[in-house]
Design an enzyme around this catalytic site. Structure first.
Site, short mmCIF file in Angstrom:
data_model
loop_
_atom_site.label_atom_id
_atom_site.label_comp_id
_atom_site.label_asym_id
_atom_site.label_seq_id
_atom_site.Cartn_x
_atom_site.Cartn_y
_atom_site.Cartn_z
CD1 TRP A 133 1.10 -0.66 3.32
CD2 TRP A 133 -1.52 -0.43 3.64
NE1 TRP A 133 1.05 -1.23 4.51
CE2 TRP A 133 -0.03 -0.22 4.83
CE3 TRP A 133 -2.51 0.40 3.74
CZ2 TRP A 133 -0.74 -0.02 6.55
CZ3 TRP A 133 -3.03 0.97 6.03
CH2 TRP A 133 -2.23 -0.07 6.32
CG ASN A 134 1.37 2.94 -2.48
OD1 ASN A 134 2.93 3.67 -2.83
ND2 ASN A 134 0.63 2.44 -3.83
CG HIS A 185 -9.27 22.28 -7.75
ND1 HIS A 185 -10.28 22.49 -8.66
CD2 HIS A 185 -9.54 22.20 -6.10
CE1 HIS A 185 -11.83 23.15 -7.74
NE2 HIS A 185 -10.78 22.81 -6.52
CG HIS A 219 -9.96 18.48 -11.04
ND1 HIS A 219 -8.78 18.87 -11.69
CD2 HIS A 219 -10.58 19.49 -11.02
CE1 HIS A 219 -8.91 20.06 -12.02
NE2 HIS A 219 -9.27 21.02 -11.28
CG ASP A 239 -13.56 22.65 -10.76
OD1 ASP A 239 -12.56 21.64 -9.94
OD2 ASP A 239 -13.21 23.16 -11.47
CG HIS A 241 -13.07 25.30 -7.05
ND1 HIS A 241 -12.09 25.89 -6.72
CD2 HIS A 241 -12.33 25.59 -7.99
CE1 HIS A 241 -10.61 25.77 -6.89
NE2 HIS A 241 -11.07 25.93 -8.13
CG HIS A 272 -13.08 28.47 -12.30
ND1 HIS A 272 -12.95 28.26 -13.31
CD2 HIS A 272 -12.88 27.18 -11.58
CE1 HIS A 272 -11.69 26.86 -13.22
NE2 HIS A 272 -11.77 26.71 -12.26
MN MN Z 1 -10.73 22.54 -10.61
#
Ligand code: MN
Length: 260
Positions: A63-64, A71, A75, A77, A81, A210
């Site tokens: 595992w890590n 973001h 991804h 939004d 945001h 945005h």
């Molecule tokens: Mn974004």
């Protein structure tokens, strides 16, 4: 088998008449992260560190640990945001109603235009042209701009930073209110590092995808890939972000269902 819609759906998946397309980029240390001016806060790049790998640190398990900004890579939004979306109820990754994470998509192919002009902006006029061919964008749909930008696998070419900022295609400032208000879409998705065009800091308003999308309680998907495998209409997107409490977004394994 029971004759209900989900049973038919399961049958279609099993028979291959519904196919699942991965619209996500691989997430690793090479994943390109948005570049902001030095005075602004920085998003961490993706970092991964092994905890154990069937060894003295953990004999039977691998595992890590990982870290990254919300973001990073492909991804989601969330409205929270942006300052324009901060006051909506249920506007964050953990609180958005889960029904919103399954929605149809319209795919507008402008790859030819973008090949000739990396600063290409999708206009309402071009979208209306698309609608004459494929029908009106239904309310609650994603609008995905296919640019083939994701075929730029080299981070420098993908970010395309010049002295005057980045040069990446995106929506024209007039298109965003058109989609948010006149078409009532669920959100906008693009293949670039963010949802807005590279030069959108110069637009009025700045970063319209945005400020206006999130200001209309709508979502964004960035760094999508494989949009060339989707039909113009008819795909269903599955886009749940991680359930980060009050998260502004999260890396997301975006899937599309298409009928084969
Ligand atoms: Mn974004």
């Amino acid at each position: 088998m029971e004759d209900n819609v989900l049973a038919r759906f399961a049958q279609a998946l099993a028979s291959g008449s519904i196919r699942v397309i991965d619209l996500s980029q691989p997430l690793n240390a090479a994943t390109a992260v948005i570049q902001l001016p030095p005075e602004l806060g920085k998003s961490w790049p993706f970092h991964i560190e092994e905890i154990s790998h069937y060894d003295s640190r953990g004999p039977a398990w691998y595992w890590n640990n990982f870290s990254c900004g919300e973001h990073t890579g492909t991804h989601f939004d969330a409205p929270v945001h942006w300052v324009s979306g901060k006051d909506y109820p249920r506007n964050a990754t953990d609180s958005i109603p889960v029904e919103k994470f399954v929605a149809p998509a319209c795919v507008i192919d402008v790859s030819r235009e973008v090949a000739a002009d990396p600063d290409f902006l999708l206009t309402p006029k071009r979208v209306e042209e698309w609608e004459r061919q494929h029908g009106r964008i239904p309310a609650g749909s994603w609008v995905l701009m296919r640019t083939d930008w994701s075929k730029r696998t080299d981070a420098a070419a993908f970010l395309n930073m010049k002295e005057d900022g980045s040069h990446v295609p995106g929506p024209h400032p007039d298109l965003v209110p058109f989609l948010a208000k006149e078409r009532n879409v669920i959100g906008w998705g693009s293949e670039g590092v963010g949802t807005d065009a590279g030069q959108a800091f110069r637009f009025e308003p700045p970063f319209p995808c945005h400020s206006i999308m999130h200001g209309s309680n709508k979502f964004g998907l960035a760094s999508l890939t494989n949009l060339d495998k989707l039909p113009p209409t008819g795909a269903i997107l599955i886009t749940p972000p991680l359930k980060i409490v009050n998260g502004s977004g999260s890396p997301c394994r975006v899937l599309a269902l298409i009928s084969a």
